[in-house]
Design a protein around this motif. Sequence first.
Motif, mmCIF file in Angstrom:
data_model
loop_
_atom_site.group_PDB
_atom_site.id
_atom_site.type_symbol
_atom_site.label_atom_id
_atom_site.label_comp_id
_atom_site.label_asym_id
_atom_site.label_seq_id
_atom_site.Cartn_x
_atom_site.Cartn_y
_atom_site.Cartn_z
ATOM 1 N N ASP A 7 -7.674 -2.790 -5.892
ATOM 2 C CA ASP A 7 -6.697 -2.099 -5.040
ATOM 3 C C ASP A 7 -7.169 -0.679 -4.734
ATOM 4 O O ASP A 7 -7.144 -0.238 -3.575
ATOM 5 C CB ASP A 7 -5.333 -2.042 -5.733
ATOM 6 N N HIS A 63 0.563 -3.631 -5.684
ATOM 7 C CA HIS A 63 1.135 -4.384 -6.801
ATOM 8 C C HIS A 63 2.150 -3.540 -7.567
ATOM 9 O O HIS A 63 2.030 -2.321 -7.642
ATOM 10 C CB HIS A 63 0.018 -4.832 -7.766
ATOM 11 N N SER A 76 3.009 -8.540 -5.609
ATOM 12 C CA SER A 76 2.622 -7.642 -4.521
ATOM 13 C C SER A 76 3.711 -7.633 -3.444
ATOM 14 O O SER A 76 4.669 -8.423 -3.493
ATOM 15 C CB SER A 76 1.296 -8.089 -3.919
#
Length: 447
Positions: A7, A63, A76
């Motif tokens: 991420d 998330h 998510s």
Amino acid sequence: MLVLWTDALIYLLVLASLLLAWYLNSQPHMRRPLQKIAENPVATASFTLLLCFVLIGLADSIHFKDSQNNGNEAISVLDVACHAMRDHTEKTYSAPFAAHAYAKETIVLADGTAHWDYPRLQYGGAHLADPERELTADVLNKTLGGFSKGAGLMLMILLLAWADKRERHQRFIRSASGKATWIVLFIVVSLTYTLFSLSQYYHVLGTDKVGEDVLYQSLKSIRTGLVIGSLTTLVMLPLAIVFGIMAGFFKGWIDDVIQFVYTTLNSIPGVLLIAASILMVQVYMTNHPDDFNNLLVRADMRLLFLCLILGVTSWTGLCRLLRAETLKLREMEYVQAAHALGVKPAMILFRHILPNVMHIVLISVVLDFSSLVLAEAVLSYINIGVDPTTHSWGNMINGARLEMAREPVVWWSLTAAFVSMFALVLAANLFADSVRDAFDPRRTERG
């Protein structure tokens, strides 16, 4: 909020892409090819479709802990948007738009009698009293309802855009590129509304062996494909640019060493090198269970290491191209003049060499993207790709291959993975062709 390694790197890559776009737009010699891309309807249509994939991938990269599950599970934003598909899990296989299971089993009736038949699904078509008679009409009604909502929304946005009388906006709407962009957005938004409306009541693409919605798996796999295609490029680019330019500019023993390194690397079969690296990572995570005690973290680390390994093994092609281009550029008159005036080599590399090889870097990046997406599918198919718990098109194909031998065939998982990959790779290839046509000087001269 929970930030995984991939991420964080995705956010960094998005930021770097925005800065690169701003830099390229500020360079006078880059504006002409960028303008050429913007005026190409195929390029704008494929770029719009790629942006839709990227938005889905970014939504799946935010998330956080699920409060409804005591904070033990990370979900998510995409999971929240697709909660119906995610929560409506059946017992096992079911065909697209089915109201009954795909295999017969013993059903015990209310009066205690048992018979061998196809049981009703728990969620798919559960609102129908008589699926045999009501199913087709209900699917058509919900399809038309969802499509009309999406089409109505896009028409309203188009009318608002049309009401904007600024010359620049009007010129874009009337141009071929603007029309192509609106057509793609109209199709994507209308199709999205239709699929989400139907998924509240049906499994649009059926369910897999454990009863999970295949459409949900296809959407979740987009992030894995984008991560493989983009983060691998992020790893590959510095190695290819630095080594390629240094080899071509300095020549001598530096060129010999760099050529020796990438020739040796190319002599090792790539699949064996990737398999060995993945097994080493797997053993390391097994021997350090305290550092990887979460299933999501383990899967994310394996995905990250796969990107690193692919990046380390795939920089050699671009490095060769940049070396050859730099060998040509270093003999140009303006570079020789810089040498004669006493300009330091580092300044020559940054001011004269690097800007003149950027078109090769851009063309290679967009061409390699689709190759990396397909590479993930192949590696997962032979069990050396991403973690089996990670949603990916390769894992979908790997899970569906054995079902192709059963009668009747379970075809929807394989079809969904292929269609999703085809759409992403086709859009990337069309955009890559447009970038190559715009930045390649020889094609520009012929055009």
